[in-house]
Structure formats: structure tokens, C-alpha cells
Enzyme design. Structure first.
Site, PDB file in Angstrom:
ATOM      1  N   HIS A  20      26.530  -9.265  -1.225  1.00 30.61           N
ATOM      2  CA  HIS A  20      26.666  -8.539  -0.926  1.00 30.61           C
ATOM      3  C   HIS A  20      28.307  -8.262  -0.048  1.00 30.61           C
ATOM      4  O   HIS A  20      28.631  -7.265  -0.097  1.00 30.61           O
ATOM      5  CB  HIS A  20      25.578  -9.213   0.323  1.00 30.61           C
TER       6      HIS A  20
ATOM      7  N   LYS B 139       6.342  -9.309   2.127  1.00 34.23           N
ATOM      8  CA  LYS B 139       7.813  -9.006   2.327  1.00 34.23           C
ATOM      9  C   LYS B 139       8.107  -9.309   3.285  1.00 34.23           C
ATOM     10  O   LYS B 139       9.143  -9.160   4.364  1.00 34.23           O
ATOM     11  CB  LYS B 139       8.254  -7.246   2.215  1.00 34.23           C
TER      12      LYS B 139
ATOM     13  N   SER C  22      19.559 -13.219  -2.218  1.00 30.13           N
ATOM     14  CA  SER C  22      18.960 -13.577  -1.248  1.00 30.13           C
ATOM     15  C   SER C  22      17.871 -14.421  -1.454  1.00 30.13           C
ATOM     16  O   SER C  22      17.121 -16.115  -0.686  1.00 30.13           O
ATOM     17  CB  SER C  22      18.641 -12.672  -0.629  1.00 30.13           C
TER      18      SER C  22
ATOM     19  N   ARG D 275      22.768  -6.419 -10.537  1.00 23.59           N
ATOM     20  CA  ARG D 275      23.279  -7.728 -10.753  1.00 23.59           C
ATOM     21  C   ARG D 275      22.871  -7.101 -12.161  1.00 23.59           C
ATOM     22  O   ARG D 275      23.736  -8.320 -13.076  1.00 23.59           O
ATOM     23  CB  ARG D 275      22.213  -8.499 -10.621  1.00 23.59           C
TER      24      ARG D 275
END
Ligand code: ADP
Length: 172
Positions: free
Chosen positions: A15, A42, A129, A91
Site C-alpha cells: 500500500h 469481513k 493484508s 497485484r
């Protein structure tokens, strides 16, 4: 000005690399941290307050990075700023489909906003993450992939001894 939205749970060097590169293009970058959703699957590891606090510390030396949070529809939040660009990182091809749908939806909600994508750098294409949390939970070293202050906070969250690993770059 661009808005870089995400969960940032936690912020990684992937990030940070996007933010630093975006500052070469935009005068200001707003790091917009999404609040927790009601969807239990989530649930974030760090509360939004913790994520804000960590991001502010990480970007303390970059006055053109504004750390903020948002709830609800991203386009509504971006519409309230002077930004016209939503910034996202890519990515792998697996990111593409989700990002493409989201960018298309956001554009249909607000035609004045556009999403710009930046490719991950070769050093961080494997960093997410989620994988950072998985590795950290199992006691693996994440130094070098996240700032030291975040590695330390992960250890605290998972109740791992702070002194266990003395990695290169590990600071107290
Ligand atoms: P979200 O939950 O919205 O996907 P994330 O915090 O996981 O939020 O990611 C925010 C943005 O940063 C996304 O566009 C994601 O693709 C991008 N990103 C995450 N990790 C990297 C990385 N290692 N390199 C480049 N972009 C990344």
C-alpha cells in the site's frame, strides 16, 4: 488529488509503495480507510481507530497524505472531496475482475469519478493484508513487508512475545 480507499487491515509496504508513487502524479493522496462492515466474515482485525492511528504514524513524514475514514458508499465520500480519481492497486489477474466490477459500478453511480490503477511493484506483488495477518498469527516474521510499528502491533494483537524474533530492521 486522489482518494486511495481500502481496508488497510493492516497497512503494508504494498500500500505504502502505491501511495508514494501516486504522490509523483497527484498533489495530494487521501488514504480513505473503510469502516467495519456488519458482515461478520469481513470483520477487521484492527478497529478503524487503530488503522487510522497506525496510518497517521506511518505517513507522518508525508504532509501530502491525508488519512481519513469513510462509511457507506465510496462514491458519496469521494464526491464530498475535491478528488475526481479513485486509486486502486493491482497485484494479479485475480484482482482484475473484482476491481473491474467495482470501478464500473462506481462510474455508473457517479460519471464524474474515474478509477485509476497502479501495478504493484515487483517487491510486493505477493503482499496482501490477509496473508500478513495469516503469517503474523502463526508467529512468522512480517518485518520487511509492513513497517516495524505495524509488525509490533500485529504481535500485540496475536499476543506473541515482542522479543521472540530479533529480525534485521527490527526496532524497539
Ligand atoms: P480492500 O479491502 O478494499 O481490497 P485492501 O486494503 O486490501 O482493501 O487494499 C486496498 C487497495 O490496495 C486495493 O486496490 C488492493 O488491490 C491494493 N493493494 C493491496 N496490496 C497491494 C500490493 N501489495 N501492491 C499493490 N496494491 C496493493
Amino acid at each position: 488529488m486522489a482518494v486511495y480507499p481500502g481496508s488497510f487491515d493492516p497497512l503494508t509496504y504494498g500500500h505504502i509503495d502505491i501511495v508514494e508513487r501516486a504522490l509523483e502524479i497527484f498533489d495530494k493522496v487521501i488514504l480513505a480507510i473503510a469502516h467495519e462492515t456488519s458482515d461478520a466474515s469481513k470483520r477487521s482485525l484492527f478497529t478503524v481507530e487503530e488503522r487510522i492511528e497506525m496510518a497517521k504514524e506511518v505517513f507522518e513524514h508525508l504532509p501530502n497524505v491525508i488519512v481519513d475514514s469513510f462509511k457507506g458508499l465510496l462514491v458519496n465520500y469521494v464526491g464530498e472531496t475535491n478528488a475526481r480519481v479513485i486509486l486502486r492497486g493491482l497485484r494479479a489477474t485475480s484482482d482484475f475482475e473484482y476491481e473491474f466490477h467495482m470501478a464500473s459500478m462506481n462510474r455508473s453511480l457517479n460519471i464524474h469519478l474515474d478509477t485509476m490503477f497502479m501495478m504493484t511493484s515487483k517487491d510486493y506483488f505477493f503482499v496482501s493484508s490477509r496473508s500478513i495477518k495469516e503469517v503474523a498469527a502463526l508467529g512468522g516474521a512480517v518485518e520487511g513487508l509492513v513497517p516495524n510499528l505495524i509488525a509490533r502491533r500485529l504481535k500485540e494483537k496475536f499476543k506473541l512475545p515482542l522479543t521472540k524474533e530479533k529480525q534485521i530492521g527490527w526496532e524497539y
